[in-house]
Design an enzyme around this catalytic site. Structure first.
Site, PDB file in Angstrom:
ATOM      1  N   ARG A 142     -22.707  40.121 -22.540  1.00 31.19           N
ATOM      2  CA  ARG A 142     -22.478  41.277 -21.664  1.00 31.19           C
ATOM      3  C   ARG A 142     -21.004  41.435 -21.298  1.00 31.19           C
ATOM      4  O   ARG A 142     -20.410  42.499 -21.482  1.00 31.19           O
ATOM      5  CB  ARG A 142     -23.284  41.112 -20.369  1.00 31.19           C
TER       6      ARG A 142
ATOM      7  N   GLU B 155     -11.964  22.675 -10.608  1.00 35.32           N
ATOM      8  CA  GLU B 155     -11.769  23.507  -9.410  1.00 35.32           C
ATOM      9  C   GLU B 155     -12.137  22.732  -8.167  1.00 35.32           C
ATOM     10  O   GLU B 155     -13.098  21.973  -8.197  1.00 35.32           O
ATOM     11  CB  GLU B 155     -12.619  24.776  -9.526  1.00 35.32           C
TER      12      GLU B 155
ATOM     13  N   ALA C 176     -13.099  36.725 -10.533  1.00 31.03           N
ATOM     14  CA  ALA C 176     -13.460  37.769 -11.502  1.00 31.03           C
ATOM     15  C   ALA C 176     -14.566  38.703 -11.011  1.00 31.03           C
ATOM     16  O   ALA C 176     -14.549  39.894 -11.300  1.00 31.03           O
ATOM     17  CB  ALA C 176     -13.836  37.141 -12.833  1.00 31.03           C
TER      18      ALA C 176
ATOM     19  N   SER D 273     -14.272  32.629 -17.904  1.00 32.72           N
ATOM     20  CA  SER D 273     -15.632  32.089 -18.080  1.00 32.72           C
ATOM     21  C   SER D 273     -15.798  30.857 -17.194  1.00 32.72           C
ATOM     22  O   SER D 273     -16.128  30.994 -16.002  1.00 32.72           O
ATOM     23  CB  SER D 273     -15.903  31.802 -19.561  1.00 32.72           C
ATOM     24  N   ARG D 274     -15.544  29.680 -17.735  1.00 30.83           N
ATOM     25  CA  ARG D 274     -15.572  28.449 -16.950  1.00 30.83           C
ATOM     26  C   ARG D 274     -14.390  27.598 -17.377  1.00 30.83           C
ATOM     27  O   ARG D 274     -14.057  27.528 -18.572  1.00 30.83           O
ATOM     28  CB  ARG D 274     -16.876  27.682 -17.176  1.00 30.83           C
TER      29      ARG D 274
ATOM     30  N   HIS E 243     -10.584  32.121  -9.251  1.00 31.32           N
ATOM     31  CA  HIS E 243     -11.991  32.406  -9.583  1.00 31.32           C
ATOM     32  C   HIS E 243     -12.504  33.662  -8.852  1.00 31.32           C
ATOM     33  O   HIS E 243     -13.479  33.598  -8.096  1.00 31.32           O
ATOM     34  CB  HIS E 243     -12.868  31.183  -9.264  1.00 31.32           C
TER      35      HIS E 243
END
Ligand code: DGY
EC number: 1.1.1.29
Length: 348
Positions: free
Chosen positions: A168, A295, A315, A265-266, A313
């Site tokens: 997505r 993190e 987004a 993403s990560r 972080h």
């Protein structure tokens, strides 16, 4: 903070979440809603066990929490049936452990797709046009007149955007970069998704029918093909064992010397130590990072790199999206308590 103290079902949110719609939805369905207002950002397993207590029907939790055996066992002992992660990613959740203890797991896909893709696009532009460096320069009072070489960056139009993980979010990002900036596209996806292919094909037809220059695109047969050919690469895979350190010393060396790498993403998808070294050795290589390997920490040296744009972080951090995520997270828990289907990827 407690809402509707006499509600029949006890639902806990480990953090205050934006908006009130999610609280109202739960209250309307006879839930007592308890919101943890503890000041520390990351709750430990012990903190959450004490929140769960002896009776708890469902928990809405956060991606910073470690939802494994211990917490699912505690939730199940308290009669809990549902856990909802207020995030689309659920690498912090051991779904097998949840299944073992009969707890359904939900996440919040969909509402954050465009918001996250917009941040990936913002980081791409910020890195390409050196916006943060230029902003710091202005604030430091260093601007003393226009110069031909001042903060020269990259023009995106006509360059190639590379997308790793065309689900997505990756597909929405690709669409923004192709449609918005007329970039060529190369992408690699592990899951044979056809979503992006449908878009680029239809967009190509549209350009053709308008007599416009077609956009070149291809689906790569390997990730290395994307790394070799793209000028801007955005990472959108799920974090699991196969994608841990997907970007490492070797893959960084495969990229163009002046490439831009974006990650929303990560963090652990990138070997951050190798990245810092690569940024040091290649000053024209730029990076836009929303996520980090450990993190909330960054690997030594990253914060000093001028060729890195770094944000905490954020987004999915638009008001509409965060309220939507909170609402979906509440519906997930409510669904299970009330016996409706749960919304989310993990139990499809
Ligand atoms: C997610 O949803 O997985 C993001 O990392 C936070 O929105």
């Amino acid at each position: 903070e407690v809402w509707n103290p006499n509600g029949k079902y006890r639902v806990i949110s480990t953090k205050p979440m934006p908006g009130t719609r999610w609280i109202n939805l739960l209250i309307e369905q006879d839930c007592r809603v308890e919101i943890c207002t503890e000041k520390k950002t990351i709750l430990s397993v012990e903190d959450i066990i004490s929140l769960i207590g002896n009776k708890c029907d469902g928990v809405i939790g956060q991606l910073t929490e470690d939802w494994g055996e211990t917490l699912f066992a505690a939730l199940s002992r308290a009669g809990g049936k549902a856990f909802s992660n207020m995030a689309v990613g659920y690498n912090n959740v051991d779904v097998n452990a949840a299944n073992k203890y009969g707890v359904a797991v939900g996440n919040t896909p969909g509402v954050l797709t465009e918001t996250t893709a917009e941040l990936a696009a913002s980081l791409s532009l910020a890195a390409a046009r050196r916006i943060v460096e230029a902003d710091e320069f202005m604030r430091a009072g260093l601007y003393d007149g226009w110069l031909p070489h001042l903060f020269v960056g990259n023009l995106l139009k006509g360059q190639t955007v590379g997308v790793i993980g065309a689900g997505r979010i990756g597909s929405a990002y690709a669409r923004m970069m192709v449609e918005g900036f007329k970039m060529n596209l190369i992408y690699y996806d592990l899951y044979q998704s056809t979503r992006l292919e449908k878009f680029v094909t239809a967009y190509g037809e549209f350009l053709k029918s308008n007599g416009e220059q077609p956009v070149y695109w291809k689906r790569a047969s390997s990730m290395d093909e994307v790394l070799r050919e793209a000028d801007v690469i955005s990472l959108h895979p799920v974090l699991d064992k196969t994608t841990y350190h997907l970007i490492n010393k070797e893959s960084l060396a495969t990229m163009k010397k002046e490439a831009i790498l974006v990650n929303c993403s990560r963090g652990p998808v990138i070997d951050e130590v190798a990245l810092v070294e690569h940024l040091k050795q290649n000053p024209m290589f730029r990076v836009g990072l929303d996520v980090f390997e450990d993190e909330p920490f960054m690997k030594p040296g990253l914060a000093e790199m001028k060729n890195a744009v770094i944000v905490p972080h954020i987004a999915s951090a638009s008001k509409w999206t965060r309220e939507g995520m909170a609402t979906l997270a509440a519906l997930n828990v409510l669904g299970k308590i009330k016996g409706y289907p749960i919304w989310g990827d993990s139990n499809r």
